[in-house]
Design a protein around this motif. Structure first.
Motif, short mmCIF file in Angstrom:
data_model
loop_
_atom_site.label_atom_id
_atom_site.label_comp_id
_atom_site.label_asym_id
_atom_site.label_seq_id
_atom_site.Cartn_x
_atom_site.Cartn_y
_atom_site.Cartn_z
N PHE A 128 1.24 -1.00 0.19
CA PHE A 128 -0.23 0.41 0.43
C PHE A 128 0.56 1.38 0.05
O PHE A 128 0.60 2.16 -0.62
N ASP A 129 1.33 1.47 1.09
CA ASP A 129 2.82 2.31 1.15
C ASP A 129 3.36 1.88 -0.65
O ASP A 129 3.61 3.63 -0.57
N ALA A 171 3.28 5.96 -5.36
CA ALA A 171 3.97 5.65 -6.78
C ALA A 171 2.65 6.60 -7.80
O ALA A 171 2.91 7.54 -8.65
N LEU A 172 1.60 6.42 -6.74
CA LEU A 172 0.09 7.59 -6.88
C LEU A 172 0.26 9.23 -6.74
O LEU A 172 0.29 10.09 -7.55
N ASN A 173 1.86 9.73 -5.65
CA ASN A 173 2.27 10.73 -5.34
C ASN A 173 2.71 11.27 -5.96
O ASN A 173 3.52 12.05 -6.31
N PRO A 188 4.21 15.20 -13.69
CA PRO A 188 5.04 14.43 -14.78
C PRO A 188 3.22 15.18 -15.23
O PRO A 188 3.62 15.69 -16.29
N ALA A 189 2.67 15.21 -14.54
CA ALA A 189 1.07 15.48 -15.30
C ALA A 189 0.78 16.06 -15.09
O ALA A 189 0.59 17.04 -16.88
#
Length: 188
Positions: free
Chosen positions: A60-61, A66-68, A73-74
């Protein structure tokens, strides 16, 4: 001899150095001061490294990390994409920018606060990771110093360059072909 022995006994006491003890009243003993400083630094490094122990991270961490990593970049690629869209289809781009112009100011403020908090928290997390890595590096300094001293000791034990075995009358690095080439170049 007995008189000199008594005088020295008064000056130096029974196995003590009265002069050194008296001088230490006015000036700090440098050797003891260095020992205290080294002990204090070692204790501080040990305490600092214990605060920043590497913790095994779960799935989960890692997923959250990865989501952070997506927003920056987006945003950068999205901004570049807007420039490309403006050149490729100016009418489509103008319609989208007109829609953005209709967004109320409080919503822009909210977006600015969210982005500021996101990047601020990210900056703080990265700073703490940096401090943790720095503490680990500083904790390894005594081992590195010991390794460097061991390598330097090997250098002192190594034979001299002239003592290396080789053909009789030839120094290591003495190259007959190189010597002939240099002689030929000097005559030209």
């Amino acid at each position: 001899m007995g008189l000199i022995e008594r005088i020295l006994g008064v000056v130096f006491g029974s196995g003590r150095n009265v002069i050194a003890e008296t001088a230490e009243v006015f000036r700090v003993n440098a050797e003891n001061e260095a020992g205290r400083g080294q002990a204090m630094q070692s204790a501080a490094l040990a305490q600092f490294s214990s605060e920043f122990k590497v913790v095994r991270r779960g799935c989960f961490d890692r997923l959250m990390d990865a989501l952070n990593r997506i927003p920056r970049p987006a945003m950068a690629l999205g901004t570049l994409g807007l420039f490309v869209a403006a050149m490729v289809d100016p009418i489509w781009f103008a319609a989208r920018m007109t829609g953005i112009a209709l967004v109320p100011d409080p919503l822009w403020w909210l977006l600015a606060a969210i982005v500021s908090f996101y990047f601020g928290a990210r900056h703080q997390a990265k700073g703490q990771d940096f401090q943790r890595d720095l503490a680990a590096t500083m904790a390894s300094v005594p081992q590195v110093v010991q390794t460097v001293r061991a390598v330097e000791a090997l250098r002192e034990d190594a034979p001299e360059a002239g003592a290396l075995p080789g053909p009789v009358g030839e120094m290591p690095g003495d190259n007959p072909a190189l010597r002939d080439w240099q002689a030929a170049r000097s005559t030209v």
